[in-house]
Design a protein around this motif. Structure first.
Motif, PDB file in Angstrom:
ATOM      1  N   ARG A 138       2.495  -5.417  -6.142  1.00 35.41           N
ATOM      2  CA  ARG A 138       1.695  -6.548  -5.688  1.00 35.41           C
ATOM      3  C   ARG A 138       2.597  -7.774  -5.640  1.00 35.41           C
ATOM      4  O   ARG A 138       3.395  -7.982  -6.559  1.00 35.41           O
ATOM      5  CB  ARG A 138       0.483  -6.800  -6.589  1.00 35.41           C
ATOM      6  N   LEU A 186      -1.123   4.195  -3.977  1.00 39.06           N
ATOM      7  CA  LEU A 186      -0.852   3.053  -4.844  1.00 39.06           C
ATOM      8  C   LEU A 186      -2.080   2.172  -4.969  1.00 39.06           C
ATOM      9  O   LEU A 186      -2.893   2.094  -4.052  1.00 39.06           O
ATOM     10  CB  LEU A 186       0.295   2.225  -4.249  1.00 39.06           C
ATOM     11  N   GLY A 187      -2.194   1.493  -6.096  1.00 37.53           N
ATOM     12  CA  GLY A 187      -3.292   0.544  -6.251  1.00 37.53           C
ATOM     13  C   GLY A 187      -3.290   0.011  -7.673  1.00 37.53           C
ATOM     14  O   GLY A 187      -2.843   0.698  -8.612  1.00 37.53           O
ATOM     15  N   GLY A 188      -3.815  -1.192  -7.805  1.00 38.02           N
ATOM     16  CA  GLY A 188      -3.867  -1.822  -9.116  1.00 38.02           C
ATOM     17  C   GLY A 188      -4.616  -0.976 -10.138  1.00 38.02           C
ATOM     18  O   GLY A 188      -4.328  -1.014 -11.337  1.00 38.02           O
ATOM     19  N   GLU A 189      -5.567  -0.185  -9.667  1.00 41.93           N
ATOM     20  CA  GLU A 189      -6.391   0.633 -10.575  1.00 41.93           C
ATOM     21  C   GLU A 189      -5.620   1.829 -11.156  1.00 41.93           C
ATOM     22  O   GLU A 189      -6.130   2.515 -12.044  1.00 41.93           O
ATOM     23  CB  GLU A 189      -7.652   1.103  -9.832  1.00 41.93           C
ATOM     24  N   LYS A 190      -4.400   2.065 -10.670  1.00 45.67           N
ATOM     25  CA  LYS A 190      -3.634   3.242 -11.109  1.00 45.67           C
ATOM     26  C   LYS A 190      -2.806   3.010 -12.372  1.00 45.67           C
ATOM     27  O   LYS A 190      -2.208   3.953 -12.893  1.00 45.67           O
ATOM     28  CB  LYS A 190      -2.661   3.662  -9.981  1.00 45.67           C
ATOM     29  N   ALA A 208       0.832  -1.209   0.000  1.00 44.45           N
ATOM     30  CA  ALA A 208       0.000   0.000   0.000  1.00 44.45           C
ATOM     31  C   ALA A 208       0.869   1.263   0.000  1.00 44.45           C
ATOM     32  O   ALA A 208       0.335   2.374  -0.013  1.00 44.45           O
ATOM     33  CB  ALA A 208      -0.927   0.000   1.213  1.00 44.45           C
ATOM     34  N   GLU A 227      -5.082  -9.523 -12.409  1.00 41.11           N
ATOM     35  CA  GLU A 227      -5.760  -8.656 -11.427  1.00 41.11           C
ATOM     36  C   GLU A 227      -5.519  -7.182 -11.737  1.00 41.11           C
ATOM     37  O   GLU A 227      -6.443  -6.366 -11.713  1.00 41.11           O
ATOM     38  CB  GLU A 227      -5.227  -8.928 -10.015  1.00 41.11           C
ATOM     39  N   GLN A 284      -8.263  -4.450 -12.715  1.00 39.75           N
ATOM     40  CA  GLN A 284      -8.519  -3.279 -11.860  1.00 39.75           C
ATOM     41  C   GLN A 284      -8.379  -1.967 -12.633  1.00 39.75           C
ATOM     42  O   GLN A 284      -9.091  -1.008 -12.349  1.00 39.75           O
ATOM     43  CB  GLN A 284      -7.535  -3.277 -10.675  1.00 39.75           C
TER      44      GLN A 284
END
Lengths: 349, 349
Positions: B228, B166-170, B94, B241, B245
Motif C-alpha cells: 500500500r 494481495l490485500g490489507g486483510e491478508k 493489487a 488501515e 482490515q
C-alpha cells in the motif's frame, strides 16, 4: 456526521474513512468496493460468459469523463446521473457491455453533505439501471473558492462484444445515419435552469444509460459502423467528427431530425442552432442502408429510443474540399452544417 | 495556438479539437488514443502473454485518483508526474502490471497553455518510465474562479499477476512490515514549497512509478501479503488501515524507519508527525517473516528502493480493544500510532 464537506474529509485519515463509510459505502457498496484496497481486482472478459445474445470478444473498452455541470440538480437528472450515464454511454459506443466504474470526487470545502448523499444515491440508481458496478473511488477536497461544490470523474471498463469493430472511421458512402431521439433537450434544460427561463416548464434533460439500447441495435443490425453520443457540440459536431474520421460527406434532412417544439422555440428565441446543442441520452448511429430499418425498429422498441429516426446519408467526399456535413433544410436548400466554434453553453456536463 | 485555456477549449467543437490535437496528441499519442473514438478498445490479459517472469491470472486491476496538488510544480515533480505515478502505483498494489491510463483534465479558464504542455510532457515521460499507455481522455474547462488552474484524474487498468491475491486483510501475526524508502519527503516538499521555507533546499518529492519494484518484490517474495502506498495520512494511516482490515496489531520500530534528516528537522520545527506526512514514491509492504530478507534485497536492488528497511511486525490483536498500531520509540517506550485525524497538509496530491 458532519453537515458539510471539510478539508479533513480529503485527508487520508479518520475523517476520510468516515465519509467513505457513511456516504459512499452507504450509497453503492458492492463486494469489490467493500474490500477496501486501493485497486479493485476484477474478472476479465476471457473468464466470464456473456448472459446476453452477444458474446464477448475478449477485448476491453475503456473510457473516462469528468463532470462539471452547473447547476448540480436540474429537471431530469443531476451531476451524479450524468456522471454514470456519460461514461456508461462512452464505453458502450465501442460495442461493449459496460461492467465497472470508478468514481473520483473533487469536493469543495463547505459543500452540503446532504447534496452529496443525494448525488451518490442518484449515481447508485443510474448504475443499477445500467447494470454496472462502482468498484473503486477517490475523494479530494479543495479549499473554499477553488472548486464549484462538486466535480465528478467516472471512468469505465466494459467487455467488448464479439464481432464488433465500431468506429467513426468505418462509415462508408451509402450508409444511413440514425438518431435515437429528440435533439437538444439536455443543453436547453441546463441553460434555462441556469437563467431561470420559464419556457423550461416542459423540458427536461434526457440523461440516460443507453448501453441496453446499443446492445439491442447491434443484435438487430450486426454491421453497424459506429455509435457516438452527441454531447458537447451536439449533432453537428458529432457528424463532423464522423465525416472527418471516415473521409466522407454526410447529409442530414432537417425535417427528419426529431426536436421537441419547446426546445426548438427556445433555440429560436435565443439564437442557438439546435444541432449544436448538447444531448446526454441520445446516440448517433451509422449503419449500412440494408440494416437501417432493423436498427430503427430496435431503437424504437427501447424506452430511450421511442423517437428514433433515420435522418441522413453518408456519401463520397468531394476530393477537392475535404469531408463536409450538409443540412438539407425544410425549404429544400442545402447548407453546410459546421462543427461548433468556440463555446455556446459552457459546463453543460 | 492560444496562450491560455479558454472556455471554448471544453466545448466539444473546433477549439476542443485543437487543444486535443496540438497539446494532448502531441504529448502522448499512441495508436489507441489516435483512433479518436470515445472509448479505447484494448486487449485483455487472457489474450496477451506476459513478457516478464510473472504470468497473468486473467484478472484486471482497476483504480482511480484525482490530483489537486498545490503548487502544480515542485522540486522532484509536478501534478502530471504525480497523476501518472499515483494511479500506476495504486493499480500495481493489487499485484498487477499497469497497462492503460485514462486522463481527465478539469482546466480553469486562463490557465497558461505552456504550463499545460509542460504537465503533459511530464505525464508522457512518467508513463514511458512506468511502461503504461495513455489511451483515452477528457477535457473540461470551468470558468475563472471555479478551479485552481488544473485538476487531473487518472484511472488505470492493469493485468493481475497469476498466483497473487494481495490485500490489507491478508496480514497475519508473525509477518514483517517493510517500507521501500524514506518517509515524509513529498509532504514536506509541498509544504515548504507552499510556504517558501528555506530548509527545503535539499528536500524533493519522491514521486515515482513503483510498478517495476513491486513486480521484483513479488518475484522474490511470492507470498507477499500486500502493498500500500502511504500517501495522504502517511505511514501511520496506512498501517492503521492494514491493522483494521486484517484484525491485527502492528508494531513499528521508530529507529528502523528511514527518514531524511532535513525532513525530520522540518517536522520537528513545524510540529508534524513525520509518520503522518504523505509520500508519493514509497510502498509499505507486508510479507511472511521467512521472505522478508528476500523482499528487502529485491527492493534495495531497485533505484526507488535503495533505502528500504524492515520496520515492524504484525502481531495478534488484543481481543478486548481492537486492532492497534504501536510505535516503539528510540527510548524504548511504546506509544499508540494513530491514524491522522482531520487535516494536516491539505492538497498534497
Amino acid at each position: 456526521m458532519d453537515d458539510t464537506v471539510l478539508l479533513g474529509h480529503g485527508s487520508g485519515g479518520t475523517m476520510m474513512k468516515r465519509i467513505i463509510d457513511e456516504v459512499f459505502f452507504e450509497a453503492y457498496a458492492g463486494a469489490n468496493l467493500l474490500r477496501g484496497n486501493d485497486a479493485a481486482v476484477l474478472p476479465s472478459p476471457g473468464s466470464v460468459a456473456s448472459t446476453g445474445p452477444l458474446g464477448y470478444s475478449g477485448s476491453l473498452s475503456f473510457s473516462t469523463d469528468s463532470f462539471v455541470v452547473d447547476p448540480h440538480f436540474f429537471p431530469g437528472g443531476d451531476i451524479g446521473r450524468l456522471a454514470v450515464c456519460g461514461t456508461v454511454n462512452d464505453v458502450a459506443t465501442a460495442g461493449a457491455e459496460p461492467k465497472y466504474l470508478s468514481c473520483g470526487f473533487i469536493l469543495e470545502e463547505g459543500f452540503p453533505m446532504d447534496d452529496l448523499r443525494r448525488i451518490c444515491a442518484s449515481m447508485a440508481e443510474a448504475a443499477r439501471e445500467a447494470g454496472v458496478e462502482i468498484v473503486t473511488g477517490d475523494t479530494k477536497v479543495v479549499n473554499r473558492g477553488h472548486g464549484d461544490g462538486i466535480y465528478i470523474n467516472t471512468s469505465g471498463v466494459g467487455y467488448a462484444y464479439a464481432g464488433c469493430d465500431l468506429g467513426g472511421e468505418k462509415c462508408v458512402p451509402g450508409d444511413k445515419v440514425l438518431v435515437t431521439g429528440t435533439m437538444g433537450d439536455h443543453g436547453i434544460t441546463i441553460m434555462s435552469c441556469r437563467e431561470s427561463l420559464s419556457f423550461a416548464a416542459d423540458i427536461e434533460s434526457d440523461a440516460a444509460p443507453l448501453n441496453h439500447l446499443i446492445a439491442e441495435v447491434l443484435e438487430a443490425a450486426p454491421n453497424t459502423r459506429c455509435f457516438r453520443d452527441p454531447t458537447r457540440g451536439g449533432l453537428a459536431s458529432t457528424l463532423n467528427e464522423l465525416a472527418a474520421q471516415s473521409g466522407t460527406d454526410i447529409t442530414v434532412d432537417e425535417e427528419a431530425v426529431p426536436v421537441k417544439s419547446a426546445v426548438l422555440g427556445a433555440c429560436e428565441m435565443l439564437g442557438y442552432d439546435v444541432f449544436q446543442v448538447a444531448n446526454e441520452g441520445k446516440m448517433v448511429c451509422v449503419v449500412p442502408a440494408d440494416q437501417a430499418d432493423a436498427a430503427l425498429a430496435a431503437m424504437r422498441a427501447n424506452e430511450y429510443g421511442r423517437d428514433a429516426a433515420i435522418v441522413g446519408d453518408v456519401a463520397a467526399m468531394q476530393p477537392d474540399r475535404g469531408p463536409k456535413v450538409f443540412l438539407r433544410t425544410a425549404f429544400g436548400s442545402t447548407r453546410i452544417l459546421d462543427m461548433l466554434v468556440g463555446e455556446q453553453l459552457p459546463r453543460i456536463c
